[in-house]
Write a protein that holds these residues in place. Structure first.
Motif, mmCIF file in Angstrom:
data_model
loop_
_atom_site.group_PDB
_atom_site.id
_atom_site.type_symbol
_atom_site.label_atom_id
_atom_site.label_comp_id
_atom_site.label_asym_id
_atom_site.label_seq_id
_atom_site.Cartn_x
_atom_site.Cartn_y
_atom_site.Cartn_z
ATOM 1 N N ASP A 169 0.834 -1.204 0.000
ATOM 2 C CA ASP A 169 0.000 0.000 0.000
ATOM 3 C C ASP A 169 0.871 1.258 0.000
ATOM 4 O OD1 ASP A 169 1.024 0.079 2.572
ATOM 5 O OD2 ASP A 169 -0.894 -0.261 3.571
ATOM 6 N N PRO A 170 0.270 2.438 -0.052
ATOM 7 C CA PRO A 170 1.072 3.667 -0.079
ATOM 8 C C PRO A 170 2.036 3.801 1.090
ATOM 9 C CG PRO A 170 -1.169 4.155 -0.742
ATOM 10 C CD PRO A 170 -1.171 2.718 -0.291
ATOM 11 N N GLU A 171 1.617 3.357 2.287
ATOM 12 C CA GLU A 171 2.516 3.440 3.441
ATOM 13 C C GLU A 171 3.759 2.589 3.216
ATOM 14 O OE1 GLU A 171 2.322 2.954 8.295
ATOM 15 O OE2 GLU A 171 1.428 1.382 7.057
ATOM 16 N N PHE A 173 5.270 1.767 0.403
ATOM 17 C CA PHE A 173 6.175 2.446 -0.524
ATOM 18 C C PHE A 173 6.811 3.680 0.123
ATOM 19 C CE2 PHE A 173 3.784 0.011 -3.698
ATOM 20 C CZ PHE A 173 4.798 -0.363 -4.559
ATOM 21 N N ALA A 174 6.015 4.421 0.893
ATOM 22 C CA ALA A 174 6.535 5.644 1.514
ATOM 23 C C ALA A 174 7.621 5.336 2.533
ATOM 24 C CB ALA A 174 5.398 6.415 2.172
#
Length: 323
Positions: free
Chosen positions: A171-173, A175-176
């Motif tokens: 999810d975006p987290e 990748f971040a």
């Protein structure tokens, strides 16, 4: 015991404790081992006395992680810790540790659905990509400045549990946080090399043997591979060499669920399942006495290889039809 604010309770316990034991589930995968060493290294940098434990030790492919050489596989019953943190385990029994009698405060940090509510602090988020990503949240809440060593562990844990960012958990987290770890000095190629580009010849020989056991269901939606104890004995290797073999049947066109059976002893098999999303293998695993996520789960089954094969294929057919 569930806390109203488990994140703050965890931060307080890490701040006030001095002697810690950090553990994860037996047969540690990348997230379990990386999370163990991420928290171990961070707490040591905070000046804490920390023991890192895993009953099965550190698999060879994770030996590049900082602190791997300090992990112990035995804890004396006379030991006592201010805090024990169990990571990525799902159930306390999977840590193979009499944790309740060894500490003042027991913490469960996990991202598995239906993770057991044991101990004093229950910090669980089944929507999180990896336990390593949860530890990132904890360390940020502690106002800890992440070192390169800890960043390497966090990155490796997220990379491992998202299938190199191929799974739906990426999810975006995920990748971040991974991007931030790279910005802190983590070399993605070094990690990829350690995990995927340094295989022993015996592992490839074992893969060849296991591929010869490939079995596909009549409906072509399920496929299974097996590793027997005889194969391991013939090559003189341990079961950790079969890690991630389940991904091979999963890659077959049309297959929705991949199964991997590893013989534990006569008439006993460890089952690993991977789904492409249409089948909730976590729910099926719980019916079989195991556990896990929607797309990745496992259990231990008893019977001959033919019996457990038949049992799982039949249950998959019935389970899929009911979903």
């Amino acid at each position: 015991m569930t806390m109203n604010d488990p994140l703050q309770a965890t931060v307080d316990a890490l701040a006030s404790g001095q002697r810690f034991l950090i553990a994860a589930h037996e047969g540690p995968d990348g997230d379990a081992m990386s999370s163990t060493l991420a928290l171990t290294n961070a707490l040591r940098e905070m000046g804490k006395d920390v023991v890192a434990y895993n009953v099965d030790g550190v698999p060879d492919k994770f030996c590049f992680l900082p602190g791997a050489d300090t992990v112990v596989s035995e804890i004396a019953a006379s030991e006592h810790f201010d805090v024990i943190v169990i990571l990525d385990a799902g159930e306390l029994r999977r840590a193979r540790l009499d944790a309740r009698n060894l500490c003042t405060t027991l913490i469960n940090i996990d991202h598995h659905p239906f993770s057991e509510d044991f101990g004093d602090i229950y910090l669980v988020d089944d929507k999180c990509s990896a336990t390593a990503a949860m530890l990132y949240r904890v360390l940020m809440a502690c106002d800890y400045t992440i070192s390169t060593e800890v960043a390497l562990c966090i990155y490796t844990g997220i990379l491992s549990d998202t299938g190199s960012f191929r799974y739906s958990s990426a999810d975006p987290e995920a990748f971040a946080v991974a991007g931030e770890m790279v910005a802190l000095g983590v070399d993605p190629w070094m990690v990829a090399g350690g995990l995927y580009e340094s295989q022993e010849v015996e592992r490839l020989q074992l893969l060849g043997m296991s591929l010869n056991t490939l079995r596909v269901s009549d409906c072509r939606q399920y496929a299974a591979m097996t590793v027997t104890q005889q194969m391991l004995d013939e090559l003189g290797i341990g079961p950790d060499m079969a890690d991630s073999f389940v991904n091979y049947p999963r890659s077959i066109h049309g297959v929705e669920v991949a199964l991997f059976f590893r013989e534990l002893d006569q008439n006993s098999y460890k089952l690993g399942m991977r789904s492409k999303g249409t089948v909730d293998v976590g729910a099926l695993a719980r019916e079989l006495g195991g556990g896990g996520h929607h797309n990745a789960a496992g259990a231990v089954l008893h019977g001959t290889l033919d019996e457990v094969h038949t049992q799982v294929f039949e249950r998959l057919g019935a389970f899929s039809a009911a979903q």
